[in-house]
Design a protein around this motif. Structure first.
Motif, mmCIF file in Angstrom:
data_model
loop_
_atom_site.group_PDB
_atom_site.id
_atom_site.type_symbol
_atom_site.label_atom_id
_atom_site.label_comp_id
_atom_site.label_asym_id
_atom_site.label_seq_id
_atom_site.Cartn_x
_atom_site.Cartn_y
_atom_site.Cartn_z
ATOM 1 N N PRO A 56 0.818 -1.209 0.000
ATOM 2 C CA PRO A 56 0.000 0.000 0.000
ATOM 3 C C PRO A 56 0.858 1.269 0.000
ATOM 4 O O PRO A 56 1.894 1.327 0.660
ATOM 5 N N THR A 57 0.447 2.251 -0.746
ATOM 6 C CA THR A 57 1.052 3.582 -0.748
ATOM 7 C C THR A 57 -0.125 4.573 -0.764
ATOM 8 O O THR A 57 -1.271 4.156 -0.977
ATOM 9 N N PRO A 58 0.156 5.849 -0.541
ATOM 10 C CA PRO A 58 -0.948 6.820 -0.568
ATOM 11 C C PRO A 58 -1.738 6.755 -1.878
ATOM 12 O O PRO A 58 -2.954 6.910 -1.890
ATOM 13 N N ARG A 59 -1.039 6.498 -2.975
ATOM 14 C CA ARG A 59 -1.735 6.481 -4.262
ATOM 15 C C ARG A 59 -2.695 5.302 -4.371
ATOM 16 O O ARG A 59 -3.816 5.447 -4.848
ATOM 17 N N ASN A 60 -2.243 4.113 -3.961
ATOM 18 C CA ASN A 60 -3.013 2.914 -4.293
ATOM 19 C C ASN A 60 -3.833 2.343 -3.146
ATOM 20 O O ASN A 60 -4.383 1.250 -3.271
ATOM 21 N N THR A 61 -3.952 3.068 -2.025
ATOM 22 C CA THR A 61 -4.651 2.489 -0.867
ATOM 23 C C THR A 61 -6.038 1.980 -1.210
ATOM 24 O O THR A 61 -6.458 0.971 -0.635
ATOM 25 N N VAL A 62 -6.762 2.650 -2.094
ATOM 26 C CA VAL A 62 -8.149 2.194 -2.310
ATOM 27 C C VAL A 62 -8.195 0.796 -2.938
ATOM 28 O O VAL A 62 -9.145 0.055 -2.744
ATOM 29 N N MET A 63 -7.118 0.416 -3.623
ATOM 30 C CA MET A 63 -7.057 -0.958 -4.164
ATOM 31 C C MET A 63 -7.071 -1.996 -3.053
ATOM 32 O O MET A 63 -7.410 -3.156 -3.278
ATOM 33 N N PHE A 64 -6.642 -1.590 -1.854
ATOM 34 C CA PHE A 64 -6.599 -2.520 -0.729
ATOM 35 C C PHE A 64 -7.903 -2.503 0.071
ATOM 36 O O PHE A 64 -8.059 -3.249 1.026
#
Length: 203
Positions: A56-64
């Motif tokens: 997870p990173t700030p950019r991709n958190t919603v993928m998690f």
DNA sequence: GGTAAGATCAGC
DNA sequence: CTGATCTTACCT
């Protein structure tokens, strides 16, 4: 709750999204081309081509996060691309929306995309699709099944699907997680990434 | 603080 | 095939 139907692996979710209807800012469109993406190396669907592969990173958190939400990202500094998050909450996976047929609001879309664009290309390609529907980075993370959301999704009868290698990715390009509805001109032409190894090379 | 690469698109 | 254009992630 329809989002539960997306709490599955990326390929199954991709199949369920083919033929689904997107309702967004005066436009209704049927999804005709999608591409599945997985997650971290030790998860159920390791995918070196996915944004979520390195955690997870700030950019991709919603993928998690929970399935049925919208994950948007900026591509090459100029386009916005939209994904539908799938898999159970806490497990990264998503389906990139690659092409759609405009059912309602065609004049509006034509105005957004420009009069020179052929009807069949209005929402062909992930960047063009977002431009056609008016999806922006502001929409990142919204719940696609909340009736008050500006972007909504209705799962329809799945369309027959044809599968092939993924577009634009340099890793695991041959994984057949791109699905499209055969015989529809709105589906984008296949272009392999110039950075991808030769077809058939190890995954 | 610097930098390289990228789930793209349109125009030669 | 190439240029446009800029954010993110990773390095020092």
């Amino acid at each position: 709750m329809s989002a539960a139907r997306l709490a599955v692996d990326p390929l199954a979710a991709a199949q369920r999204l083919l033929g689904a209807t997107l309702i967004c800012r005066g436009v209704e469109a049927t999804i005709v081309e999608v591409e599945g993406y997985g997650g971290v190396p030790n998860g159920p669907w390791p995918d070196p081509a996915a944004h979520s592969y390195r955690g997870p990173t700030p950019r991709n958190t919603v993928m998690f996060g929970p399935p049925g939400h919208l994950y948007t990202y900026r591509s090459y500094g100029m386009h916005v691309c939209a994904n539908v998050v799938c898999g159970p909450d806490g497990t990264a996976a998503a389906v990139l929306l690659r092409a759609a047929v405009i059912d309602e609001g065609k004049p509006l879309v034509q105005a957004r995309r420009g009069d020179a664009v052929p009807e069949v290309a209005l929402a062909r390609g992930p960047g063009n699709l977002c431009s056609a529907l008016g999806i922006t980075m502001e929409d990142n993370g919204i719940d696609l099944f909340d009736p008050s959301s500006p972007v909504r999704l209705q799962l329809g009868g799945p369309l027959p699907a044809q599968a092939g290698p993924r577009v634009g990715v340099s890793q695991a390009a041959d994984r057949p997680w791109r699905l499209w509805a055969p015989g529809i001109p709105e589906v984008s032409a296949y272009r392999r990434s110039p950075r991808a190894p030769a077809p058939g090379a190890s995954d």
